[in-house]
Design a protein around this motif. Structure first.
Motif, PDB file in Angstrom:
ATOM      1  N   UNK A  43      58.467  27.720   7.347  1.00  0.00           N
ATOM      2  CA  UNK A  43      59.743  28.430   7.232  1.00  0.00           C
ATOM      3  C   UNK A  43      60.404  28.073   5.912  1.00  0.00           C
ATOM      4  N   UNK A  44      61.373  28.885   5.512  1.00  0.00           N
ATOM      5  CA  UNK A  44      62.165  28.589   4.328  1.00  0.00           C
ATOM      6  C   UNK A  44      62.011  29.613   3.230  1.00  0.00           C
ATOM      7  N   UNK A  45      63.011  29.648   2.356  1.00  0.00           N
ATOM      8  CA  UNK A  45      63.045  30.618   1.259  1.00  0.00           C
ATOM      9  C   UNK A  45      62.429  30.078  -0.021  1.00  0.00           C
ATOM     10  N   UNK A  46      61.848  28.885   0.013  1.00  0.00           N
ATOM     11  CA  UNK A  46      61.425  28.237  -1.226  1.00  0.00           C
ATOM     12  C   UNK A  46      60.327  28.993  -1.952  1.00  0.00           C
ATOM     13  N   UNK A  47      59.433  29.687  -1.237  1.00  0.00           N
ATOM     14  CA  UNK A  47      58.400  30.457  -1.905  1.00  0.00           C
ATOM     15  C   UNK A  47      58.984  31.585  -2.734  1.00  0.00           C
ATOM     16  N   UNK A  48      59.941  32.314  -2.143  1.00  0.00           N
ATOM     17  CA  UNK A  48      60.606  33.396  -2.873  1.00  0.00           C
ATOM     18  C   UNK A  48      61.437  32.853  -4.029  1.00  0.00           C
ATOM     19  N   UNK A  49      62.142  31.748  -3.797  1.00  0.00           N
ATOM     20  CA  UNK A  49      62.970  31.161  -4.847  1.00  0.00           C
ATOM     21  C   UNK A  49      62.101  30.610  -5.975  1.00  0.00           C
ATOM     22  N   UNK A  50      60.924  30.114  -5.652  1.00  0.00           N
ATOM     23  CA  UNK A  50      59.997  29.672  -6.691  1.00  0.00           C
ATOM     24  C   UNK A  50      59.624  30.833  -7.602  1.00  0.00           C
ATOM     25  N   UNK A  51      59.495  32.036  -7.018  1.00  0.00           N
ATOM     26  CA  UNK A  51      59.259  33.211  -7.838  1.00  0.00           C
ATOM     27  C   UNK A  51      60.398  33.467  -8.804  1.00  0.00           C
ATOM     28  N   UNK A  52      61.624  33.246  -8.349  1.00  0.00           N
ATOM     29  CA  UNK A  52      62.797  33.397  -9.213  1.00  0.00           C
ATOM     30  C   UNK A  52      62.742  32.378 -10.357  1.00  0.00           C
ATOM     31  N   UNK A  53      62.332  31.154 -10.051  1.00  0.00           N
ATOM     32  CA  UNK A  53      62.229  30.132 -11.097  1.00  0.00           C
ATOM     33  C   UNK A  53      61.194  30.525 -12.148  1.00  0.00           C
ATOM     34  N   UNK A  54      60.060  31.044 -11.694  1.00  0.00           N
ATOM     35  CA  UNK A  54      59.043  31.463 -12.637  1.00  0.00           C
ATOM     36  C   UNK A  54      59.524  32.581 -13.535  1.00  0.00           C
ATOM     37  N   UNK A  55      60.246  33.550 -12.953  1.00  0.00           N
ATOM     38  CA  UNK A  55      60.788  34.650 -13.746  1.00  0.00           C
ATOM     39  C   UNK A  55      61.827  34.140 -14.739  1.00  0.00           C
ATOM     40  N   UNK A  56      62.658  33.197 -14.323  1.00  0.00           N
ATOM     41  CA  UNK A  56      63.675  32.632 -15.215  1.00  0.00           C
ATOM     42  C   UNK A  56      63.017  31.939 -16.401  1.00  0.00           C
ATOM     43  N   UNK A  57      61.947  31.201 -16.145  1.00  0.00           N
ATOM     44  CA  UNK A  57      61.247  30.516 -17.233  1.00  0.00           C
ATOM     45  C   UNK A  57      60.753  31.517 -18.273  1.00  0.00           C
ATOM     46  N   UNK A  58      60.241  32.642 -17.816  1.00  0.00           N
ATOM     47  CA  UNK A  58      59.735  33.658 -18.734  1.00  0.00           C
ATOM     48  C   UNK A  58      60.863  34.342 -19.500  1.00  0.00           C
ATOM     49  N   UNK A  59      61.953  34.649 -18.811  1.00  0.00           N
ATOM     50  CA  UNK A  59      63.015  35.464 -19.402  1.00  0.00           C
ATOM     51  C   UNK A  59      64.044  34.661 -20.178  1.00  0.00           C
ATOM     52  N   UNK A  60      64.317  33.434 -19.750  1.00  0.00           N
ATOM     53  CA  UNK A  60      65.377  32.635 -20.379  1.00  0.00           C
ATOM     54  C   UNK A  60      64.905  31.218 -20.659  1.00  0.00           C
ATOM     55  N   UNK A  61      63.823  31.031 -21.389  1.00  0.00           N
ATOM     56  CA  UNK A  61      63.282  29.678 -21.588  1.00  0.00           C
ATOM     57  C   UNK A  61      64.209  28.747 -22.357  1.00  0.00           C
ATOM     58  N   UNK A  62      65.103  29.301 -23.180  1.00  0.00           N
ATOM     59  CA  UNK A  62      65.959  28.459 -24.019  1.00  0.00           C
ATOM     60  C   UNK A  62      67.363  28.260 -23.439  1.00  0.00           C
ATOM     61  N   UNK A  63      67.638  28.846 -22.284  1.00  0.00           N
ATOM     62  CA  UNK A  63      68.941  28.644 -21.661  1.00  0.00           C
ATOM     63  C   UNK A  63      69.137  27.159 -21.347  1.00  0.00           C
ATOM     64  N   UNK A  64      70.374  26.698 -21.446  1.00  0.00           N
ATOM     65  CA  UNK A  64      70.672  25.287 -21.207  1.00  0.00           C
ATOM     66  C   UNK A  64      70.983  25.061 -19.743  1.00  0.00           C
ATOM     67  N   UNK A  65      70.275  24.127 -19.128  1.00  0.00           N
ATOM     68  CA  UNK A  65      70.418  23.846 -17.702  1.00  0.00           C
ATOM     69  C   UNK A  65      70.856  22.396 -17.526  1.00  0.00           C
ATOM     70  N   UNK A  66      72.006  22.215 -16.899  1.00  0.00           N
ATOM     71  CA  UNK A  66      72.491  20.872 -16.596  1.00  0.00           C
ATOM     72  C   UNK A  66      71.843  20.392 -15.305  1.00  0.00           C
ATOM     73  N   UNK A  67      71.236  19.222 -15.354  1.00  0.00           N
ATOM     74  CA  UNK A  67      70.534  18.664 -14.202  1.00  0.00           C
ATOM     75  C   UNK A  67      70.965  17.222 -13.988  1.00  0.00           C
TER      76      UNK A  67
END
Length: 259
Positions: free
Chosen positions: A158-182
């Motif tokens: 169960x869980x949304x992590x598989x779908x959200x992982x897809x979002x992360x992959x798309x973000x890496x491709x589209x916005x690789x230089x965006x600044x992310x505070x972690x």
């Protein structure tokens, strides 16, 4: 080891779909036996049995995606709990329901944090309808990818992590230089800012290494994360990488901005 909490990458529109997905996951969790707020499920052993039945009814049983529905009596339940009385959906449909079911507060909040940080920009780039279809496709593909690697498993997924992982992959491709505070728990949650490519590649490598050493049985579905991430990156690369990002003034000229 690394928890993204904010990205400096404002979008031109309210991410309606992202917020709706988060709200739906939240509502489903609050009425489930895992929130601790729904007293109809009882306490103690009764609650444990209710949780196991809830997961089995609304979650995915990997072996069923390739081998068909297994008998109710073969669905694993805790000792002393009655056998499962029914399924909520056929195997293919259970993938959809499982995307909105979470097995605890940490599970839910962790997934929603990642969706909140990265989902809005991907939605703005793809558009609301396409983003929703992309999200569901990533969830389905991630689930089937996990089931392919664990074709005999009867452990509920169960869980949304598989779908959200897809979002992360798309973000890496589209916005690789965006600044992310972690923040780093082992550094007393010290906030540091990194480019998105560094944060997301680090996250992906951790998933890969953890999946390589994970034994069969209960645990995190690392293979689903890896599958979803790769799909999201490739989908964004093929469909959106060559699409120029419009400046706000250009979007307004084309009528892409909301009033």
């Amino acid at each position: 080891m690394l928890i993204p909490v904010y990205d400096k990458n404002p979008g031109p529109r309210t991410p309606v779909v992202t917020y709706a997905l988060m709200a739906l996951c939240g509502v489903v969790f609050l009425i489930s036996p895992f929130s601790g707020l729904n007293l109809v499920y009882g306490t103690g052993h009764d609650l444990l049995c209710a949780q196991a039945e809830y997961l089995a009814r609304w979650g995915v049983i990997p072996t069923e995606l390739w081998h068909g529905r297994i008998p109710l009596a073969e669905v694993p339940m805790p000792t002393g709990c009655p056998s499962l009385r029914s399924f909520a959906a056929p195997p293919f449909g259970s993938v959809l329901t499982a995307l909105f079911v979470h097995g605890g507060w940490v599970h839910l909040l962790g997934n929603m944090l990642f969706l909140w940080v990265f989902g809005d920009n991907v939605e703005n780039r793809m558009g609301r309808v396409r983003f929703l279809l992309f999200y569901l496709a990533a969830g389905y593909l991630a689930t089937y990818g996990y089931a392919l690697g664990h074709a005999s498993s009867t452990q509920t997924l169960v869980g949304a992590s598989g779908a959200i992982s897809g979002v992360l992959g798309a973000y890496l491709c589209l916005y690789p230089k965006a600044r992310v505070t972690s923040v780093f728990p082992f550094l007393f949650f010290l906030p540091l800012r990194f480019p998105a490519w560094m944060v997301l590649i680090f996250w992906f490598v951790l998933q890969w290494l953890a999946g390589a050493i994970q034994q069969t049985g209960p645990g995190v579905a690392y293979l689903a994360h890896i599958t979803g991430f790769v799909f999201g990156f490739l989908c964004a690369w093929v469909c959106y990488r060559a699409t120029p990002k419009l400046e706000p003034a250009a979007r307004a000229t084309r009528g892409d901005l909301q009033p």
